[in-house]
Design an enzyme around this catalytic site. Structure first.
Site, PDB file in Angstrom:
ATOM      1  N   GLU A 107       0.978  -1.192  -0.071  1.00  0.00           N
ATOM      2  CA  GLU A 107       0.204   0.099   0.221  1.00  0.00           C
ATOM      3  C   GLU A 107       0.919   1.339  -0.089  1.00  0.00           C
ATOM      4  O   GLU A 107       2.048   1.330   0.805  1.00  0.00           O
ATOM      5  CB  GLU A 107      -0.838  -0.050   1.176  1.00  0.00           C
ATOM      6  CG  GLU A 107      -1.801   1.256   1.474  1.00  0.00           C
ATOM      7  CD  GLU A 107      -2.746   1.348   0.445  1.00  0.00           C
ATOM      8  OE1 GLU A 107      -2.438   2.591  -0.474  1.00  0.00           O
ATOM      9  OE2 GLU A 107      -3.540   0.697  -0.052  1.00  0.00           O
ATOM     10  N   ASP A 134       5.921   0.843  -5.440  1.00  0.00           N
ATOM     11  CA  ASP A 134       4.953   1.106  -6.694  1.00  0.00           C
ATOM     12  C   ASP A 134       4.787  -0.513  -7.125  1.00  0.00           C
ATOM     13  O   ASP A 134       6.156  -1.066  -7.182  1.00  0.00           O
ATOM     14  CB  ASP A 134       5.835   1.498  -7.797  1.00  0.00           C
ATOM     15  CG  ASP A 134       5.164   1.718  -9.040  1.00  0.00           C
ATOM     16  OD1 ASP A 134       4.389   0.945  -9.297  1.00  0.00           O
ATOM     17  OD2 ASP A 134       5.545   2.689  -9.853  1.00  0.00           O
ATOM     18  N   ASP A 157      -9.079   1.415  -7.841  1.00  0.00           N
ATOM     19  CA  ASP A 157      -9.686   2.521  -8.830  1.00  0.00           C
ATOM     20  C   ASP A 157     -10.059   2.277  -9.818  1.00  0.00           C
ATOM     21  O   ASP A 157      -9.133   1.853 -10.927  1.00  0.00           O
ATOM     22  CB  ASP A 157      -8.615   3.541  -8.715  1.00  0.00           C
ATOM     23  CG  ASP A 157      -9.300   5.143  -9.039  1.00  0.00           C
ATOM     24  OD1 ASP A 157     -10.326   4.988  -9.710  1.00  0.00           O
ATOM     25  OD2 ASP A 157      -9.024   5.928  -8.229  1.00  0.00           O
ATOM     26  N   LYS A 161     -13.857   7.310 -16.269  1.00  0.00           N
ATOM     27  CA  LYS A 161     -14.039   8.048 -17.290  1.00  0.00           C
ATOM     28  C   LYS A 161     -13.055   7.757 -18.438  1.00  0.00           C
ATOM     29  O   LYS A 161     -11.875   7.256 -18.354  1.00  0.00           O
ATOM     30  CB  LYS A 161     -13.561   9.456 -17.108  1.00  0.00           C
ATOM     31  CG  LYS A 161     -14.434  10.222 -16.263  1.00  0.00           C
ATOM     32  CD  LYS A 161     -14.052  11.907 -16.072  1.00  0.00           C
ATOM     33  CE  LYS A 161     -15.078  12.585 -14.998  1.00  0.00           C
ATOM     34  NZ  LYS A 161     -14.424  14.076 -14.723  1.00  0.00           N
ATOM     35  N   THR A 231     -15.595  -6.302   3.065  1.00  0.00           N
ATOM     36  CA  THR A 231     -14.947  -5.062   3.862  1.00  0.00           C
ATOM     37  C   THR A 231     -16.301  -3.961   4.029  1.00  0.00           C
ATOM     38  O   THR A 231     -17.332  -4.047   3.129  1.00  0.00           O
ATOM     39  CB  THR A 231     -13.818  -4.496   3.166  1.00  0.00           C
ATOM     40  OG1 THR A 231     -14.406  -3.702   1.875  1.00  0.00           O
ATOM     41  CG2 THR A 231     -12.853  -5.407   2.711  1.00  0.00           C
ATOM     42  N   PHE A 233     -16.041  -0.883   2.813  1.00  0.00           N
ATOM     43  CA  PHE A 233     -16.019  -0.352   1.544  1.00  0.00           C
ATOM     44  C   PHE A 233     -16.977  -0.903   0.758  1.00  0.00           C
ATOM     45  O   PHE A 233     -18.004  -0.556  -0.096  1.00  0.00           O
ATOM     46  CB  PHE A 233     -14.533  -0.230   0.927  1.00  0.00           C
ATOM     47  CG  PHE A 233     -14.528   0.182  -0.364  1.00  0.00           C
ATOM     48  CD1 PHE A 233     -14.949   1.249  -0.729  1.00  0.00           C
ATOM     49  CD2 PHE A 233     -14.234  -0.660  -1.458  1.00  0.00           C
ATOM     50  CE1 PHE A 233     -14.925   1.920  -2.191  1.00  0.00           C
ATOM     51  CE2 PHE A 233     -14.524  -0.210  -2.762  1.00  0.00           C
ATOM     52  CZ  PHE A 233     -14.805   0.991  -3.056  1.00  0.00           C
ATOM     53  N   GLU A 234     -16.766  -2.387   0.508  1.00  0.00           N
ATOM     54  CA  GLU A 234     -17.530  -3.292  -0.133  1.00  0.00           C
ATOM     55  C   GLU A 234     -19.071  -3.016   0.225  1.00  0.00           C
ATOM     56  O   GLU A 234     -20.057  -3.009  -0.711  1.00  0.00           O
ATOM     57  CB  GLU A 234     -17.256  -4.763   0.005  1.00  0.00           C
ATOM     58  CG  GLU A 234     -17.882  -5.681  -0.998  1.00  0.00           C
ATOM     59  CD  GLU A 234     -17.385  -7.172  -0.771  1.00  0.00           C
ATOM     60  OE1 GLU A 234     -17.948  -7.807  -1.451  1.00  0.00           O
ATOM     61  OE2 GLU A 234     -16.476  -7.146  -0.260  1.00  0.00           O
TER      62      GLU A 234
END
Length: 252
Positions: A107, A134, A157, A161, A231, A233-234
């Site tokens: 992370e 990275d 992410d 767009k 999670t 978030f999920e």
């Protein structure tokens, strides 16, 4: 010239969690990053975690070094790499549920790293190491070939767009880099709550049949396996009506 790193220690876009914040090295002149590094303030506990717990759980890796995953643990067990673990709660839960396995969590955001370090201390977990780096660079040159049993990429992410699709982490070069570090028969597990990105992932992975086999069959998504925790978030995505897709592939 590369050097081998044996052991470095003694023992959002609008998408809420933005867990897979890594860069793609597929574009010619300049790496295109799939993350925006927004450093929030650390809590006092997270600051302590970096001072006191990073020397125990952290991996101080730099591009140009080759990391020896087995040397990070005093075992010869199979190793899972999770790319973009967010706040680390789900990674800690998986490590607690599978003490027979070892985990490396990657992370780039310091608050999430600090949160995980505190969780490892609180839960007494010894089978996790933590890396701030990275992911593209690590996968391309920083790990030996066939050195991992599993790679996990949960809720990266989606860059919805069209003009930002080049920033998505899942690209042909990334797929090939994951395949390089996985042992034959190893697993690449992805999940997303953004259906267009799920379709993109499916096309990328199914489009590399020489590297990966879709465990659910060509063109199909997998059911969420029990070992992947749900999670917060999920749950938030599900409340918003987002359908969660899991993709599980076997390295040929």
């Amino acid at each position: 010239m590369t050097k081998t790193l044996i052991l470095s220690h003694p023992d959002a876009s609008t998408h809420a969690a933005e867990p897979a914040r890594v860069s793609s090295h597929e574009q010619g002149r300049r790496p295109i990053r799939s993350f925006v590094l927004r450093e929030g303030r650390l809590t006092a506990g997270q600051e302590r975690a970096f001072r006191e717990l990073w020397p125990r759980f952290g991996i101080d890796w730099q591009p140009g070094e080759v990391l020896d995953p087995q040397a990070l643990f005093a075992t010869a067990r199979r190793i899972t790499l999770e790319i973009g673990f967010g706040d680390g709660d789900s990674l800690a839960a998986m490590a607690a549920a599978a003490p027979e396995r070892d985990f490396i969590g990657l992370e780039v955001h310091r608050p999430g790293v600090g949160h995980l370090l505190l969780a490892l201390e609180q839960q007494g977990l010894t089978n996790v190491r933590v890396l701030r780096a990275d992911a593209a660079a690590l996968l391309e040159t920083g790990l030996p070939s066939a050195s991992l049993d599993r790679v996990q990429l949960f809720f990266p992410d989606p860059w919805p767009k069209k003009r930002h699709h080049k920033r998505r982490i899942v690209q042909p070069g990334f797929v090939a880099a994951v395949a390089r570090v996985l042992r034959p028969g190893g697993t690449f597990h992805l999940a997303t709550d953004w259906t267009p990105y799920a379709d993109w992932m499916l096309a990328m992975l199914d489009g590399a049949p020489e590297l990966f086999e879709n465990s659910a069959g060509p063109g199909r998504f997998s059911a969420r396996p029990a070992q992947r925790p749900i999670t917060k978030f999920e749950r938030r995505g599900q409340r918003l009506g987002h359908q969660v897709h899991d993709l599980i592939y076997r390295r040929r």
